[in-house]
Design an enzyme around this catalytic site. Structure first.
Site, short mmCIF file in Angstrom:
data_model
loop_
_atom_site.label_atom_id
_atom_site.label_comp_id
_atom_site.label_asym_id
_atom_site.label_seq_id
_atom_site.Cartn_x
_atom_site.Cartn_y
_atom_site.Cartn_z
N ARG A 182 0.57 -1.50 -0.21
CA ARG A 182 -0.08 0.38 0.15
C ARG A 182 1.23 0.62 0.27
NH1 ARG A 182 -1.76 2.93 4.51
NH2 ARG A 182 -1.35 1.53 5.61
N TYR B 3 -13.36 16.16 -18.72
CA TYR B 3 -14.27 14.82 -18.20
C TYR B 3 -15.51 14.40 -17.28
CZ TYR B 3 -15.65 9.97 -16.11
OH TYR B 3 -15.30 8.89 -15.34
N ASP C 143 -4.14 17.81 -17.88
CA ASP C 143 -4.92 16.35 -17.47
C ASP C 143 -4.58 15.31 -19.20
OD1 ASP C 143 -5.81 13.67 -18.72
OD2 ASP C 143 -7.41 14.21 -16.99
N LYS D 183 -7.01 4.51 -19.85
CA LYS D 183 -7.32 4.60 -21.28
C LYS D 183 -5.67 4.19 -22.24
CE LYS D 183 -10.35 6.75 -19.17
NZ LYS D 183 -11.57 5.77 -19.16
N1 PLP Z 1 -8.93 12.30 -17.50
C1 PLP Z 1 -9.65 11.69 -18.63
C2 PLP Z 1 -9.56 12.23 -19.56
C3 PLP Z 1 -10.90 10.48 -18.46
O1 PLP Z 1 -11.21 10.62 -19.99
C4 PLP Z 1 -10.68 10.20 -17.57
C5 PLP Z 1 -12.17 8.50 -17.17
O2 PLP Z 1 -12.57 8.97 -18.22
C6 PLP Z 1 -10.94 10.11 -16.25
C7 PLP Z 1 -9.67 11.02 -16.22
C8 PLP Z 1 -10.79 9.40 -15.60
O3 PLP Z 1 -9.99 7.84 -15.59
P1 PLP Z 1 -10.73 6.51 -14.67
O4 PLP Z 1 -11.76 6.01 -15.03
O5 PLP Z 1 -8.97 6.05 -14.91
O6 PLP Z 1 -10.64 7.38 -13.18
#
Ligand code: PLP
Length: 393
Positions: free
Chosen positions: A62, A114, A186, A211
């Site tokens: 952890r 998102y 991001d 992704k």
């Molecule tokens: N950032 C983006 C651009 C995303 O599209 C997503 C999820 O679709 C996330 C963060 C969150 O990722 P996770 O689903 O792995 O928690």
């Protein structure tokens, strides 16, 4: 372990394969999976050497002190061009640690994001005293005003989910740094193959590793890359909140990262071909793809990206019912909300990723009943175009 400095000057595909891999007695070409929660010591004196930090060693999974996890973090840092990387149990866990650790003086979120991120910033984090101002990504005078008022963390996606907005990382970083604020990007939609925000002066990079980094729709993970100093408080939150990914997930992620460059190159060429094909389609009102000359920020994309990724946003020439009909006629594109895997996916942001937003907020973010987001996979582009053509017909 082969670390970042061993691989300095070597190309990205080479780093994807070799960085971080543990040299091991069995001669395995990559890091073994240490599927264990804890590590034993020959004596208390030996244990204290590790607990007190006098020598490196593995202790408790952890905490992230597990060779499988650390090996993937070294690989990710080498791929992103960062001093260090931290892995998390999901992209949301990574963002949560980032905002808690660095958002205490106010967060600015620029442009599209998102839906889960918007919910975290607007609904959950204010309960912990982390407040966010949501601003346009292009009106940078607004940003200056907010930074002058004290916000110290600027966060944005580029390209953004779902509308593929492209923001100028270098220009935003210059403004943020002039006000003593950090910039976190991001970069999930781009992947480190197409965009490395730290090279454009961002301070931290976040990925949903679920992704493109994972790339096969079979793992959930997140990552943050940056300097050791900026990651230190995130490491503490990760440990205290128990946000560390399982070693099995990390081994699967390492497997995926070894093929990242070839996968992304194919995502790029497939998506470019499909975007160009759809641009002239009579049933498509608008195609948003950063690789199209007509994209409003194509010039910025060309400057800060080396490829334009596998994500395309469409506006269908029709209403909600027409758009659902197109979605339901797709055969190769699966109807699913995720992205970045080898298989092509299609989603309507209004039914999935951005369903939680109210109508006014959706309208403000140009998320309409006619929007479809495509995650273009690695199939033959001609087959994908034929599927889209028959669905649109
Ligand atoms: N950032 C983006 C651009 C995303 O599209 C997503 C999820 O679709 C996330 C963060 C969150 O990722 P996770 O689903 O792995 O928690």
């Amino acid at each position: 372990m082969k670390n970042t400095t061993d691989l300095e000057g070597l190309g990205l595909a080479t780093r994807c394969i070799h960085a971080g891999e543990l040299v091991n007695d069995a001669g395995a070409p990559h890091t073994p999976l240490y599927n264990t929660t804890t590590f034993a010591f020959p004596s208390t004196a030996d244990l204290l050497e590790v607990v007190d930090g006098r020598r490196p060693g593995s202790l408790y999974t952890r905490y992230g002190s597990n060779p499988t996890i650390q090996s993937v973090e070294t690989k990710l840092a080498a791929i992103e061009g960062a001093e260090a990387a931290l892995l998390f149990a999901s992209g949301m866990a990574a963002e949560c640690a980032l905002f808690i650790a660095h958002g205490q003086d106010g967060i600015v979120c620029l442009g599209d994001a998102y839906g889960g991120t918007l919910s975290l910033l607007a609904q959950s984090l204010p309960k912990l005293g982390r407040t966010t101002a949501f601003l346009s990504g292009t009106n940078l005078s607004e940003l200056k005003a907010h930074l002058a008022a004290g916000a110290r963390l600027v966060f944005f996606e580029t390209p953004s989910n779902p509308n593929l907005e492209v923001l100028d990382i270098g220009a935003i970083a210059a403004i943020a740094h002039a006000h003593g604020a950090l910039v976190a990007v991001d970069s999930t939609f781009a992947s480190p193959v197409n965009q490395q925000p730290l090279r454009h002066n961002a301070d931290l990079v976040v990925h949903s590793a679920t992704k493109y980094l994972g790339g096969h729709s079979d793992l959930t993970a997140g990552a943050v890359m940056g300097s050791q100093a900026l990651l230190a408080p995130l490491r503490a939150w990760r440990s205290d909140l128990g946000q560390t990914p399982a070693p099995e997930t990390c081994a699967l992620l390492a497997r995926s990262l070894r093929t990242l460059v070839v996968r992304i190159e194919r995502h790029n060429t497939n998506a470019q071909a499909i975007a160009e094909h759809l641009e002239g389609h009579p049933r498509v009102r608008q195609v948003r793809y950063p690789g199209l000359a007509r994209h409003p920020s194509h010039a910025i994309a060309k400057r800060q990206m080396t490829g334009f990724g596998g994500m395309i946003a469409l506006e269908i020439d029709g209403d909600y019912a027409d758009t659902v009909r197109v979605m339901d006629r797709l055969t190769l594109f699966a109807r699913a909300p995720s992205l970045g895997g080898v298989e092509s996916l299609a989603t309507q942001p209004v039914t999935t990723t951005h369903r939680g937003l109210d109508e006014a907020e959706r309208a403000r973010r140009r998320i309409t009943d006619s929007s479809i987001r495509l995650s273009v996979g690695l199939e033959n582009a001609a087959d994908l175009m034929a599927d889209l053509d028959q669905a649109l017909a």
